[in-house]
Design a protein around this motif. Structure first.
Motif, PDB file in Angstrom:
ATOM      1  N   ASN A 183       0.813  -1.286   0.050  1.00 34.11           N
ATOM      2  CA  ASN A 183      -0.066   0.048   0.092  1.00 34.11           C
ATOM      3  C   ASN A 183       0.797   1.272   0.059  1.00 34.11           C
ATOM      4  N   LYS A 184       2.255   1.128   0.051  1.00 41.09           N
ATOM      5  CA  LYS A 184       2.915   2.074   0.053  1.00 41.09           C
ATOM      6  C   LYS A 184       3.783   2.368  -1.348  1.00 41.09           C
ATOM      7  N   ILE A 185       3.492   1.528  -2.117  1.00 47.67           N
ATOM      8  CA  ILE A 185       4.026   1.399  -3.530  1.00 47.67           C
ATOM      9  C   ILE A 185       3.219   2.378  -4.390  1.00 47.67           C
ATOM     10  N   THR A 186       3.985   3.353  -5.022  1.00 52.54           N
ATOM     11  CA  THR A 186       3.211   4.552  -5.652  1.00 52.54           C
ATOM     12  C   THR A 186       2.702   3.932  -6.854  1.00 52.54           C
ATOM     13  N   GLU A 187       1.720   4.632  -7.519  1.00 50.79           N
ATOM     14  CA  GLU A 187       0.881   4.212  -8.610  1.00 50.79           C
ATOM     15  C   GLU A 187       2.341   4.107  -9.774  1.00 50.79           C
ATOM     16  N   GLY A 188       3.061   5.201  -9.841  1.00 53.54           N
ATOM     17  CA  GLY A 188       4.165   5.091 -10.744  1.00 53.54           C
ATOM     18  C   GLY A 188       5.031   3.991 -10.766  1.00 53.54           C
ATOM     19  N   ASP A 189       5.460   3.517  -9.690  1.00 51.87           N
ATOM     20  CA  ASP A 189       6.187   2.556  -9.363  1.00 51.87           C
ATOM     21  C   ASP A 189       5.498   1.333  -9.755  1.00 51.87           C
ATOM     22  N   MET A 190       4.143   0.932  -9.314  1.00 48.12           N
ATOM     23  CA  MET A 190       3.374  -0.167  -9.670  1.00 48.12           C
ATOM     24  C   MET A 190       3.475  -0.352 -11.173  1.00 48.12           C
ATOM     25  N   SER A 191       3.319   0.690 -11.924  1.00 49.37           N
ATOM     26  CA  SER A 191       3.322   0.685 -13.411  1.00 49.37           C
ATOM     27  C   SER A 191       4.698   0.212 -13.879  1.00 49.37           C
ATOM     28  N   ARG A 192       5.639   0.817 -13.347  1.00 53.37           N
ATOM     29  CA  ARG A 192       7.022   0.344 -13.782  1.00 53.37           C
ATOM     30  C   ARG A 192       7.089  -1.206 -13.578  1.00 53.37           C
ATOM     31  N   LEU A 193       6.694  -1.736 -12.356  1.00 55.33           N
ATOM     32  CA  LEU A 193       6.955  -3.079 -11.961  1.00 55.33           C
ATOM     33  C   LEU A 193       6.077  -4.009 -13.029  1.00 55.33           C
ATOM     34  N   TYR A 194       4.907  -3.503 -13.374  1.00 59.21           N
ATOM     35  CA  TYR A 194       4.095  -4.164 -14.300  1.00 59.21           C
ATOM     36  C   TYR A 194       4.545  -4.499 -15.651  1.00 59.21           C
TER      37      TYR A 194
END
Length: 65
Positions: free
Chosen positions: A11-22
């Protein structure tokens, strides 16, 4: 991405970081949970000596090995 919240650890992972992980997941065919687990393991290995992470459960597992 469309996710507003993630599992308790994420829940502390930003939307941008999650997108990069994806995108990394698509490129490597590796699950995001696997990548996060590897990142946590690497972080802990650099910040906490292995003997400090000993718990009754990990001790029991190591005894079997």
């Amino acid at each position: 991405m469309g996710y507003s919240r993630y599992a308790w650890v994420g829940n502390k992972i930003t939307e941008g970081d999650m997108s990069r992980l994806y995108h990394l997941k698509k490129a490597t065919k590796k699950h995001i949970t696997t990548m996060v687990s590897e990142a946590v393991r690497l972080y802990l290995s650099q910040h906490i000596p292995a003997q400090e992470t000993s718990t009754p459960l990990t001790d029991k597992i190591e005894e079997k090995l």
